[in-house]
Design an enzyme around this catalytic site. Structure first.
Site, PDB file in Angstrom:
ATOM      1  N   GLU A 182       0.256   5.204   0.718  1.00  0.00           N
ATOM      2  CA  GLU A 182      -0.711   6.188   1.201  1.00  0.00           C
ATOM      3  C   GLU A 182      -0.354   7.595   0.737  1.00  0.00           C
ATOM      4  OE1 GLU A 182      -1.975   3.785   5.227  1.00  0.00           O
ATOM      5  OE2 GLU A 182      -0.869   5.649   5.452  1.00  0.00           O
ATOM      6  N   CYS A 224      -4.021   0.671  -2.572  1.00  0.00           N
ATOM      7  CA  CYS A 224      -3.873  -0.557  -1.789  1.00  0.00           C
ATOM      8  C   CYS A 224      -2.814  -1.475  -2.382  1.00  0.00           C
ATOM      9  CB  CYS A 224      -5.203  -1.306  -1.734  1.00  0.00           C
ATOM     10  SG  CYS A 224      -6.531  -0.402  -0.927  1.00  0.00           S
ATOM     11  N   CYS A 241     -10.449  -2.898  -4.541  1.00  0.00           N
ATOM     12  CA  CYS A 241      -9.518  -3.947  -4.981  1.00  0.00           C
ATOM     13  C   CYS A 241     -10.267  -5.126  -5.573  1.00  0.00           C
ATOM     14  CB  CYS A 241      -8.632  -4.394  -3.822  1.00  0.00           C
ATOM     15  SG  CYS A 241      -7.430  -3.140  -3.339  1.00  0.00           S
ATOM     16  N   GLU A 289      -3.026  -4.626  -3.080  1.00  0.00           N
ATOM     17  CA  GLU A 289      -3.570  -5.505  -4.113  1.00  0.00           C
ATOM     18  C   GLU A 289      -3.587  -4.803  -5.463  1.00  0.00           C
ATOM     19  OE1 GLU A 289      -4.709  -4.769  -1.085  1.00  0.00           O
ATOM     20  OE2 GLU A 289      -6.197  -6.220  -0.417  1.00  0.00           O
ATOM     21  N   ASN A 301       0.836  -1.183   0.000  1.00  0.00           N
ATOM     22  CA  ASN A 301       0.000   0.000   0.000  1.00  0.00           C
ATOM     23  C   ASN A 301       0.882   1.248   0.000  1.00  0.00           C
ATOM     24  OD1 ASN A 301       0.521  -0.967   2.714  1.00  0.00           O
ATOM     25  ND2 ASN A 301      -0.958   0.511   3.508  1.00  0.00           N
TER      26      ASN A 301
END
Length: 135
Positions: A48, A57, A93, A59, A46
Site C-alpha cells: 500500500e 495488489c 488484477c 496478484e 499487497n
C-alpha cells in the site's frame, strides 16, 4: 487440473506471502501465489501507499515479479485473504492476469473452509483488449 499437492503448496505460499504485506492503511493483508506450466511458483503481497491509487495488489505483485524474471505463463493463481469469506481479485488484477492467460485457474482461499475455484474467463468474461498490440 493441477495436482492437489501443488495446490496445497500454492495455498501455503500465498498465506506466507500475506505475512509480508505492507497494509498499514487498510489492515487487509493479501497474499498471492501462482505456478507456471513448469511448476515454478511466484508469490506476491499487497503493497500500500498513502496515495491509495498507487497501492499494488498481491496478484499484480506476483505477476510483475514473474514477468521481471522472464516468466509470462500463468496457469493457476491462488489468492489468500485473512477473512471468513474468500475474496476474488479486483478488476485491475483481472485485467493484468488476462494479459497473460485469460483462462487461468483462480483459487481464492481464506481462514474458513470456503473457497472459490474458477477460471478467469468466468470471473472476467470481457477483458479489455481494444488496444492489444500483441499479435
Amino acid at each position: 487440473m493441477m495436482e492437489n499437492t501443488l495446490i496445497d503448496k500454492l495455498i501455503d505460499n500465498a498465506r506466507r506471502a500475506a505475512l509480508n504485506a505492507y497494509s498499514v492503511y487498510s489492515k487487509f493483508p493479501v497474499g498471492a501465489a501462482f505456478a507456471n506450466k513448469s511448476g515454478v511458483i511466484f508469490t506476491g503481497c499487497n503493497v500500500e501507499n498513502i496515495s491509495f491509487g498507487l497501492t499494488n495488489c498481491a496478484e499484480r505483485t506476483a505477476v510483475f515479479k514473474s514477468i521481471s524474471e522472464g516468466n509470462r505463463e500463468i496457469e493457476t493463481l491462488v489468492v489468500y485473504t485473512p477473512t471468513q469469506k474468500p475474496t476474488p481479485p479486483c478488476g485491475a488484477c483481472r485485467q493484468v492476469i488476462a494479459e497473460f492467460n485469460k483462462n487461468a485457474r483462480i483459487i481464492c482461499v481464506c481462514d474458513s473452509n470456503q473457497r472459490i475455484d474458477t477460471t478467469l474467463d468466468k470471473l472476467f468474461p470481457v477483458p479489455d483488449f481494444t488496444v492489444n498490440l500483441r499479435k
